[in-house]
Design a protein around this motif. Structure first.
Motif, mmCIF file in Angstrom:
data_model
loop_
_atom_site.group_PDB
_atom_site.id
_atom_site.type_symbol
_atom_site.label_atom_id
_atom_site.label_comp_id
_atom_site.label_asym_id
_atom_site.label_seq_id
_atom_site.Cartn_x
_atom_site.Cartn_y
_atom_site.Cartn_z
ATOM 1 N N SER A 740 0.820 -1.214 0.000
ATOM 2 C CA SER A 740 0.000 0.000 0.000
ATOM 3 C C SER A 740 0.852 1.262 0.000
ATOM 4 O O SER A 740 1.888 1.340 0.683
ATOM 5 C CB SER A 740 -0.904 0.020 1.238
ATOM 6 O OG SER A 740 -1.793 -1.067 1.218
ATOM 7 N N ASP A 741 0.401 2.240 -0.800
ATOM 8 C CA ASP A 741 1.021 3.575 -0.879
ATOM 9 C C ASP A 741 2.395 3.567 -1.537
ATOM 10 O O ASP A 741 3.111 4.574 -1.485
ATOM 11 C CB ASP A 741 1.116 4.219 0.514
ATOM 12 C CG ASP A 741 -0.246 4.377 1.164
ATOM 13 O OD1 ASP A 741 -1.170 4.834 0.471
ATOM 14 O OD2 ASP A 741 -0.377 4.040 2.358
ATOM 15 N N SER A 742 2.782 2.453 -2.133
ATOM 16 C CA SER A 742 4.048 2.415 -2.867
ATOM 17 C C SER A 742 3.815 2.793 -4.330
ATOM 18 O O SER A 742 2.746 2.550 -4.886
ATOM 19 C CB SER A 742 4.672 1.021 -2.794
ATOM 20 O OG SER A 742 5.115 0.742 -1.485
ATOM 21 N N LYS A 743 4.824 3.390 -4.930
ATOM 22 C CA LYS A 743 4.708 3.815 -6.335
ATOM 23 C C LYS A 743 5.041 2.629 -7.233
ATOM 24 O O LYS A 743 6.104 2.551 -7.836
ATOM 25 C CB LYS A 743 5.660 4.982 -6.599
ATOM 26 C CG LYS A 743 5.392 5.705 -7.907
ATOM 27 C CD LYS A 743 6.296 6.916 -8.039
ATOM 28 C CE LYS A 743 6.030 7.657 -9.349
ATOM 29 N NZ LYS A 743 6.931 8.844 -9.495
ATOM 30 N N LEU A 744 4.070 1.720 -7.325
ATOM 31 C CA LEU A 744 4.287 0.482 -8.085
ATOM 32 C C LEU A 744 4.035 0.684 -9.580
ATOM 33 O O LEU A 744 4.795 0.195 -10.423
ATOM 34 C CB LEU A 744 3.378 -0.619 -7.533
ATOM 35 C CG LEU A 744 3.559 -2.031 -8.065
ATOM 36 C CD1 LEU A 744 4.959 -2.537 -7.769
ATOM 37 C CD2 LEU A 744 2.516 -2.958 -7.464
ATOM 38 N N LEU A 745 2.969 1.372 -9.904
ATOM 39 C CA LEU A 745 2.556 1.642 -11.290
ATOM 40 C C LEU A 745 2.145 0.338 -12.000
ATOM 41 O O LEU A 745 2.349 -0.772 -11.495
ATOM 42 C CB LEU A 745 3.663 2.351 -12.068
ATOM 43 C CG LEU A 745 4.193 3.664 -11.443
ATOM 44 C CD1 LEU A 745 5.313 4.246 -12.313
ATOM 45 C CD2 LEU A 745 3.081 4.670 -11.254
ATOM 46 N N ASP A 746 1.569 0.500 -13.195
ATOM 47 C CA ASP A 746 1.066 -0.662 -13.933
ATOM 48 C C ASP A 746 2.170 -1.638 -14.303
ATOM 49 O O ASP A 746 1.985 -2.869 -14.259
ATOM 50 C CB ASP A 746 0.342 -0.194 -15.202
ATOM 51 C CG ASP A 746 -0.953 0.554 -14.881
ATOM 52 O OD1 ASP A 746 -1.535 0.279 -13.811
ATOM 53 O OD2 ASP A 746 -1.355 1.410 -15.682
ATOM 54 N N GLU A 747 3.341 -1.117 -14.695
ATOM 55 C CA GLU A 747 4.445 -2.006 -15.088
ATOM 56 C C GLU A 747 4.922 -2.832 -13.907
ATOM 57 O O GLU A 747 5.243 -4.018 -14.036
ATOM 58 C CB GLU A 747 5.599 -1.172 -15.651
ATOM 59 C CG GLU A 747 5.293 -0.511 -16.983
ATOM 60 C CD GLU A 747 4.891 -1.538 -18.034
ATOM 61 O OE1 GLU A 747 5.581 -2.583 -18.141
ATOM 62 O OE2 GLU A 747 3.891 -1.300 -18.753
#
Length: 982
Positions: A740-747
């Motif tokens: 949660s709240d991590s900048k994971l993005l679609d890739e």
């Protein structure tokens, strides 16, 4: 009051001067009690002469200068005492510098501040004895210098003295020392342009709570209790344009701020660290000895903090100089505040050379402690002969302590006296609870206003009287057996330790001891004062959970001492404020890691190392250091303890920890930790490549038993997430993953899904809340739902998936072998079309039991969900519709669907404006329902008569239903139930 000669009523002005600043009998500018050691008054006011000589104002100021000098006792033929109740000429420059420094903070005395920018109310706040009264009276003198109007006057009102006045008019109040001016004083006030009222010692005003706020008076000639007149002045119902200067201690500041308008707050801190050093150097003949004494005091944060009060600073100098001149080590005396105050008191009454105790002091000590306890509970610090009568104490009983300057007489009232400082009164009040004297047959406080020892630790009593807290700490300090023997030997009395036993007694396993009512941190402060490890172990024997917020060095000192003796502690939560652990380089760490202490034990890093040793306690299972400001050496010391073989930690939580490198150090320390099952790392980690690499190594280690990993606010390039996600392909123990709240993005989500689809991936619960995902990743997630045979809980909240994304997810959810049981789509931009897709899904999916659609605009699509609720193939047990913009218009449809449904156990309709009619429709439908619903969360007015009637009927006819009135705007946790911790 002081006025200039140019006033149109010169006769009144002359009397006014006498009535105000210069009143000799009660109101002369004196320096006592609040600050026992004022600066020598060298105001450098040049005399101003006119045709008739000095103006009246400057003549009176000159008289005031002479009065102060006379009070100072600057007779050269008298030797300077080491402990005077007046100030010492040799220290006048220190006090002058302190007040001069504070004076610059008072806006209406600053020539650089224009009249329009000057606040009309200034509040001087600070601890007892730091010089607020001194500063206020200095302001009275400076008022004439900075006032730009030729017509100005000033009044000084002491709250301590106002307590003794009977109800009067405002005119009588301000002319109380010059009654002949009563008829004309108010006329003067209407003619002068600048008026200053100094209200000194607001915390000493005796009045029931709340009275000052609600009872006010604007009639100058109406008789009222003095506190009401004073509050009316502060609320500007009297003399609306006056300038107000109010002094108070911190405990009364909140109530004062309810009375005054837009005040400027000025904290009076007393002696600065440099002032204290200068003071020590002045009072020790040997510079090395002075610096050694000061360094010893600095290692006791509570004592050093108290030293900001000049009276306590002098007490420290007196005791330490006597001790060091005798060749003793000052460290033991400065170990705690109790040890120092006890040493000072006993040093004043050293037994005679023959070794016989001074039996004649028994009665005097008993009288002194009785007086201190009575004053503590009645919040009185200035006593007169009338206060002694109810105590059956004679003034002669107090002479030994007056002679030794433990007590001091008031300069203006010879029949009044006070303790040298509030802390001395608190110390002797604590002694009252443990001292026993021959002939005592009953509790001495039963007929007085003195409460029992249990109430000394009552939260309600402390809220009314904050002075009880320090007295409570002194009490535990006096329960030390060695100190008890010292007190017995000096005063030929007996000390009873029963108070400690009473405070630690448990009447049952469920009931906590009386001491614990004050909170764990305060308990540790009390136990630290005792310096008794056996007592600490006994007091904390049943302590399993500890949550501590360390904000001062004393907090660190007390907690490091006590936690070492909490042998059965299982869960520890530490929050360390900024500044508690000073910033230091890694170079200081080497000796500590070798087990060599290169610094005194009271240094912050040493104390932190002692505190960290509790991590090696074999019983400790959980550690939380979230929201802590640590230094790099402090983190390394903590990690070193974690690697110890006796460390059995199962859960480690570190959210918002500084420095950012702490996360990497923690990962490195936990590699191969076989006991660790739950790890939470969350904070601002903008460049997390190294952290992800170390996490990957931790998960790949053959001894890793980690079951739950929570990683938040993490940002890294997509390829670096592979360090963690590739480990998901191995049959390890990780079953819960929260990003949660991590900048994971679609890739990044695509990489994660690749790992989740591996046949041996163990992950069962996954949260990707607020990971900046879009509908583009939903295809990968949908395929994962089809392939994965273990994934049962999925949270996608706060991602912009939209109806298209929901439609794609439903494709995977319809797969017959999909194992998902809980799906959270809160705040995912789900609309009418998405509701239609979910409605179809809920008729076909047999495994999904928990669906959260909160914070989505689904009002237009609610009909589809209600249609699914009526379907016999509907298997949801929980449906969350929190904050979905539903209204009363939707309630009839919902009520009908609930009556038909046979599986739903919990429905959350919180934060929806259903109105009285909508709530009533739902409750009436459920009143006679025998359905499965057990919890209904509603936003409703529980005080409405109609609602109360229906609620009562529902509870009677459907006792198995729980109605939760959803008050407030905070949404319930999205998926806290996903991740349980041991």
């Amino acid at each position: 009051m002081s006025c200039t000669e140019s006033s149109p009523i010169p006769g009144i002005c002359a009397k006014g001067l006498k009535m105000g600043i210069e009143t000799r009998k009660c109101e002369s500018v004196r320096w006592q009690h609040e600050s026992q050691f004022p600066e020598d008054r060298h105001n450098q006011m040049s005399p101003v002469e006119d045709a008739q000589g000095l103006t009246m104002e400057h003549a009176m100021l000159r008289d005031l200068e002479e009065s102060l000098q006379k009070e100072a006792g600057e007779e050269e033929d008298k030797p300077a005492s080491a402990w005077k109740s007046t100030f010492w000429p040799k220290d006048s420059d220190i006090f002058h510098d302190v007040t001069q420094r504070n004076q610059k903070l008072i806006p209406f005395l600053s020539p650089e501040t224009g009249p329009e920018a000057r606040p009309r109310t200034v509040v001087l706040h600070g601890a007892a004895g730091v010089g607020k009264t001194t500063q206020a009276k200095r302001t009275l003198l400076d008022w004439t210098e900075f006032s730009q109007s030729p017509l100005h006057c000033a009044f000084y009102l002491s709250c301590r003295e106002l307590n003794h006045m009977i109800p009067c008019t405002f005119a009588e109040l301000i002319s109380k020392d010059c009654p002949e001016m009563q008829d004309v004083a108010l006329e003067v006030l209407t003619q002068v342009e600048n008026v200053l009222f100094v209200v000194d010692g607001f915390e000493e005003l005796k009045v029931p709570a709340g009275v000052l706020i609600h009872d006010i008076c604007s009639d100058w000639n109406q008789k009222k209790p003095v506190p009401i007149l004073l509050s009316s002045l502060l609320k500007r119902k009297m003399v609306a344009k006056a300038t107000l200067l109010v002094t108070t201690r911190p405990e009364a500041l909140r109530e004062l701020l309810l009375l005054v308008e837009q005040p400027r707050l000025v904290e009076v801190e007393g002696f600065s660290e440099a002032d204290r050093e200068q003071f020590f150097l002045r009072h020790f003949e040997d510079t090395d000895q002075a610096l050694r004494a000061l360094d010893t005091v600095k290692h006791s944060p509570a004592l050093f903090h108290m030293g900001a009060a000049p009276a306590v600073c002098q007490l420290l100098c007196t005791s330490l100089k006597l001790l060091m001149d005798g060749g003793e080590d000052p460290g033991l005396a400065c170990q705690t505040t109790t040890s120092l105050f006890l040493r000072f008191l006993c040093d004043q009454f050293t037994p005679v050379p023959s070794g016989h105790s001074q039996h004649h002091l028994r009665r005097s000590l008993k009288a002194l402690c009785l007086l201190a306890a009575q004053g503590l509970w009645t919040q009185v610090s200035l006593f007169d002969t009338e206060d002694l009568e109810p105590l059956e104490v004679e003034e002669a009983d107090l002479h030994p302590f007056l002679d030794k300057h433990v007590l001091q007489r008031d300069r203006d009232h010879e029949d009044c006296f006070s303790f040298i400082h509030l802390s001395m009164q608190q110390f002797l009040a604590a002694a009252f609870y443990i001292l026993r004297f021959p002939g005592d047959s009953k509790w001495q406080g039963s007929m007085l206003d003195i409460r029992g020892v249990r109430e000394l630790f009552s939260t309600e009593a402390r809220a009314r009287n904050p002075q009880l807290a320090q007295a409570g700490r002194f009490l535990w300090g006096l329960l030390n057996r060695a100190r008890a023997r010292e007190l017995e030997a000096t005063f030929s009395c007996q000390v009873s330790l029963e108070a400690g036993q009473e405070l630690l007694k448990r009447t049952s396993e469920e009931e906590e001891p009386v001491l614990w009512a004050v909170g764990l941190l305060e308990v540790f402060h009390c136990l630290y004062e005792s310096q008794d490890p056996e007592l600490v172990s006994k007091a904390t024997a049943a302590l399993k959970d500890a949550s501590l917020h360390l904000t001062t060095s004393q907090d660190l000192l007390s907690c490091s001492f006590c936690l070492r003796h909490c042998q059965d502690l299982q869960r520890l939560s530490l929050r360390v404020a900024k500044g508690v652990l000073p910033e230091e380089t890694m170079a200081v760490l080497e000796p500590y890691l070798r087990g060599v202490r290169s610094r005194p034990d009271s240094e912050p890093l040493c104390l932190w190392m002692d505190l960290c040793s509790v991590v090696s306690n074999k019983n400790l299972r959980a550690l939380d250091i979230s929201q802590s400001f640590l230094s790099e050496p402090a983190v390394r010391l903590l990690c070193d303890c974690m690697t110890h073989i006796s460390c059995r930690l199962q859960t480690v939580t570190a959210r918002s920890v500084f420095p950012e490198t702490a996360y990497q150090d923690l990962c490195l320390a936990l590699v191969g930790k076989t006991t660790l099952t739950h790890l939470t790392l969350g904070g601002s980690v903008p460049e997390a490549q190294m952290l992800l690499l170390l996490l990957g190594e931790t998960l790949k280690h053959n001894q890793c038993r980690l079951q739950c990993l929570r990683l938040g606010l993490c940002s890294a390039p997509t390829q670096h997430w592979s360090y963690v996600f590739l480990t998901l392909q191995a049959p390890y123990s990780l079953t819960c993953l929260d990003l949660s709240d991590s900048k994971l993005l679609d890739e990044g989500a695509k990489l994660l899904c690749a790992g989740l689809r591996h046949p041996t991936c163990p992950v069962q619960r996954l949260s990707l809340e607020n990971c900046q995902l879009t509908e583009a990743c939903c295809k990968e997630v949908s395929v994962t739902l089809v392939v994965s045979q273990r994934l049962t809980h999925l949270c996608l909240a706060k991602n912009d998936l939209g109806d298209n994304g929901v439609e794609t997810l439903c494709e995977g959810l319809r797969y017959p072998y999909c194992q998902l049981q809980a799906l959270v789509l809160r705040d995912c931009s789900v609309g009418k079309r998405g509701c239609r897709q979910l409605s179809t899904l809920l008729r076909e999916n047999w495994t999904l039991s928990h669906l959260d659609l909160g914070l989505n605009p689904i009002a237009a699509g609610l009909w589809f969900l209600c249609d699914a609720l009526r379907n016999p193939n509907f298997h949801l047990k929980y449906l969350g519709l929190w904050g979905c913009s539903l209204t009363a218009l939707h309630c009839q449809e919902l009520a009908s669907a609930l009556l038909s449904n046979q599986t739903l156990e919990t429905l959350d309709l919180g934060q929806n404006a259903l109105g009285l009619s909508g709530v009533t429709v739902l409750l009436e439908a459920l009143r006679d329902s025998s359905g499965p619903l057990r919890t209904l969360r509603l936003k409703m007015d529980a005080w409405n008569a109609k609602v109360q009637e229906v609620l009562r009927e529902v509870k009677e006819s459907n006792p198995g239903l729980t109605l939760d009135s959803a008050v407030g705007t905070k949404a319930p946790s999205c998926c806290q139930f996903f991740f349980s911790t041991p």
